[in-house]
Design a protein around this motif. Structure first.
Motif, PDB file in Angstrom:
ATOM      1  N   SER A  28     133.273   1.568 -44.802  1.00  0.00           N
ATOM      2  CA  SER A  28     132.410   2.588 -44.183  1.00  0.00           C
ATOM      3  C   SER A  28     131.116   2.853 -44.939  1.00  0.00           C
ATOM      4  CB  SER A  28     133.179   3.901 -44.012  1.00  0.00           C
ATOM      5  OG  SER A  28     133.864   4.271 -45.193  1.00  0.00           O
ATOM      6  N   SER A  29     130.682   1.888 -45.745  1.00  0.00           N
ATOM      7  CA  SER A  29     129.424   2.088 -46.466  1.00  0.00           C
ATOM      8  C   SER A  29     128.205   1.729 -45.629  1.00  0.00           C
ATOM      9  CB  SER A  29     129.420   1.270 -47.764  1.00  0.00           C
ATOM     10  OG  SER A  29     129.509  -0.121 -47.479  1.00  0.00           O
ATOM     11  N   SER A  30     128.420   1.019 -44.503  1.00  0.00           N
ATOM     12  CA  SER A  30     127.291   0.629 -43.662  1.00  0.00           C
ATOM     13  C   SER A  30     127.781   0.291 -42.260  1.00  0.00           C
ATOM     14  CB  SER A  30     126.562  -0.588 -44.262  1.00  0.00           C
ATOM     15  OG  SER A  30     127.431  -1.706 -44.312  1.00  0.00           O
ATOM     16  N   GLY A  31     126.832   0.049 -41.348  1.00  0.00           N
ATOM     17  CA  GLY A  31     127.148  -0.441 -40.016  1.00  0.00           C
ATOM     18  C   GLY A  31     128.043   0.459 -39.194  1.00  0.00           C
ATOM     19  N   ARG A  34     130.155   3.069 -41.210  1.00  0.00           N
ATOM     20  CA  ARG A  34     129.370   4.241 -41.611  1.00  0.00           C
ATOM     21  C   ARG A  34     129.215   5.198 -40.438  1.00  0.00           C
ATOM     22  NH1 ARG A  34     124.171   5.705 -40.747  1.00  0.00           N
ATOM     23  NH2 ARG A  34     123.193   7.111 -42.291  1.00  0.00           N
ATOM     24  N   CYS A  51     134.764   1.340 -49.668  1.00  0.00           N
ATOM     25  CA  CYS A  51     134.015   0.089 -49.733  1.00  0.00           C
ATOM     26  C   CYS A  51     134.680  -0.802 -50.766  1.00  0.00           C
ATOM     27  CB  CYS A  51     132.550   0.318 -50.085  1.00  0.00           C
ATOM     28  SG  CYS A  51     132.281   0.951 -51.762  1.00  0.00           S
ATOM     29  N   SER A  54     130.016  -2.105 -52.297  1.00  0.00           N
ATOM     30  CA  SER A  54     128.741  -1.419 -52.033  1.00  0.00           C
ATOM     31  C   SER A  54     128.831   0.066 -52.408  1.00  0.00           C
ATOM     32  CB  SER A  54     128.365  -1.574 -50.558  1.00  0.00           C
ATOM     33  OG  SER A  54     128.290  -2.929 -50.202  1.00  0.00           O
ATOM     34  N   ARG A  57     125.763   2.533 -51.573  1.00  0.00           N
ATOM     35  CA  ARG A  57     125.683   2.894 -50.163  1.00  0.00           C
ATOM     36  C   ARG A  57     126.849   3.805 -49.772  1.00  0.00           C
ATOM     37  NH1 ARG A  57     124.530  -2.578 -46.840  1.00  0.00           N
ATOM     38  NH2 ARG A  57     126.325  -3.257 -48.070  1.00  0.00           N
ATOM     39  N   VAL A  61     126.844   7.704 -48.052  1.00  0.00           N
ATOM     40  CA  VAL A  61     127.613   8.151 -46.889  1.00  0.00           C
ATOM     41  C   VAL A  61     128.438   9.388 -47.242  1.00  0.00           C
ATOM     42  CG1 VAL A  61     129.391   7.516 -45.220  1.00  0.00           C
ATOM     43  CG2 VAL A  61     127.706   5.819 -45.941  1.00  0.00           C
ATOM     44  N   ASP A 109     131.242 -10.008 -43.860  1.00  0.00           N
ATOM     45  CA  ASP A 109     130.025 -10.331 -43.120  1.00  0.00           C
ATOM     46  C   ASP A 109     129.717 -11.807 -43.325  1.00  0.00           C
ATOM     47  OD1 ASP A 109     127.564 -10.582 -41.963  1.00  0.00           O
ATOM     48  OD2 ASP A 109     126.507  -9.277 -43.368  1.00  0.00           O
ATOM     49  N   THR A 208     123.858  -4.298 -35.308  1.00  0.00           N
ATOM     50  CA  THR A 208     124.033  -4.055 -36.735  1.00  0.00           C
ATOM     51  C   THR A 208     123.047  -4.971 -37.464  1.00  0.00           C
ATOM     52  OG1 THR A 208     125.884  -5.622 -36.676  1.00  0.00           O
ATOM     53  CG2 THR A 208     126.426  -3.280 -36.526  1.00  0.00           C
ATOM     54  N   ALA A 209     123.345  -5.331 -38.707  1.00  0.00           N
ATOM     55  CA  ALA A 209     122.374  -6.096 -39.502  1.00  0.00           C
ATOM     56  C   ALA A 209     122.000  -7.414 -38.834  1.00  0.00           C
ATOM     57  CB  ALA A 209     122.944  -6.356 -40.891  1.00  0.00           C
TER      58      ALA A 209
END
Length: 265
Positions: A28-31, A34, A51, A54, A57, A61, A109, A208-209
């Motif tokens: 849950s640090s990104s995307g 998160r 995470c 990360s 990040r 959050v 990823d 997302t990214a």
């Protein structure tokens, strides 16, 4: 006028209310992870952010959740390792004195960054270790504790094209991975019923990214294949997650629900 027979407590609370609930969101640090962590906090939940590496990040959050007036804690763990997964659940359970919600979002990823350069076999190994094995191990550990405690909700993340196919190496790899998770969801729902509900969200084209840097061919394909004529956003997935882990979805379990703008191809 006749006196209303509507129960006040049923109508007065907000839809998807999670006040007093305690949640863990892996990856849950990104995307998408998160977005889900933040949405659960907006709904009233205290959230354990997770995470693998990360940390910076993840701390952001957690700070954003704290700023909403909710409790938050960042934990790190490699969910592909059995001992680490069990320890993550043990620590997360202790943070708030239990867990009512677990969202299995952790995944590797392989479309951006270093992962994109790996060969097919190495990508398959990574997906098995983190996405499949990690989801199974976390679910097993938290499911047992939730069942013993009398209740809880587990939410997994699949893929809308897993059961109908997509061309190319990535399509094959993610179909293998996400079909496994979607099948696990259906079986876990039976194994852990009636105390624990288990569902899965199958996102479609979510910006997302990778989506942010995808070329014109992909941008055009997304619009062409999506009846709503736009990319989905992490928040689109997060709002569905909020519903599925709330009491408003109390009679829903063992389901894989698409969040894909109506795409059927």
């Amino acid at each position: 006028m006749p006196e209303s027979t509507t129960q006040p407590d049923a109508d007065s609370r907000s839809f998807g209310d999670l006040s007093g609930r305690r949640a863990l969101v892996t990856g849950s640090s990104s995307g998408i992870g998160r977005a889900i962590a933040l949405e659960l906090a907006r709904a009233g939940a205290d959230v354990v952010v997770h995470c693998a590496r990360s940390v910076n990040r993840g701390e952001i959050v957690a700070a954003d959740i704290t700023a909403m007036g909710r409790r938050a804690k960042l934990l790190t763990a490699d969910v592909s390792e059995e001992d680490a997964s069990a320890e993550l659940i043990h620590r997360a359970w202790k943070v708030f004195g239990g867990l009512d919600i677990c969202v299995n979002n952790a995944g590797v990823d392989l479309l951006t960054g270093e992962g994109a350069a790996l060969d097919y076999t190495m990508k398959l190994d990574c997906l098995y270790a983190v996405d499949i094995r990690g989801t199974a191990l976390v679910s097993r550990a938290v499911g047992r504790k939730m069942r013993a405690a009398g209740g809880g909700v587990i939410l997994n993340i699949g893929w809308d094209q897993a059961d109908r196919g997509m061309e190319g190496d990535s399509g094959e790899l993610f179909a293998l991975t996400k079909n496994a998770i979607m099948g696990l969801t259906r079986s876990l729902a039976v194994s852990l019923a009636p105390e624990v509900r288990v569902n899965c969200i199958a996102p479609g084209w979510i910006r997302t990214a990778w989506g942010e840097q995808a070329g014109d061919v992909w941008q055009e394909r997304v619009i062409r294949e999506t009846p709503l004529r736009r990319w989905g956003t992490p928040d689109d997935v997060a709002r569905l997650a909020r519903f599925l882990v709330s009491d408003d979805a109390a009679y829903i379990t063992g389901q894989v629900i698409n969040a894909n703008g109506g795409a059927v191809r």
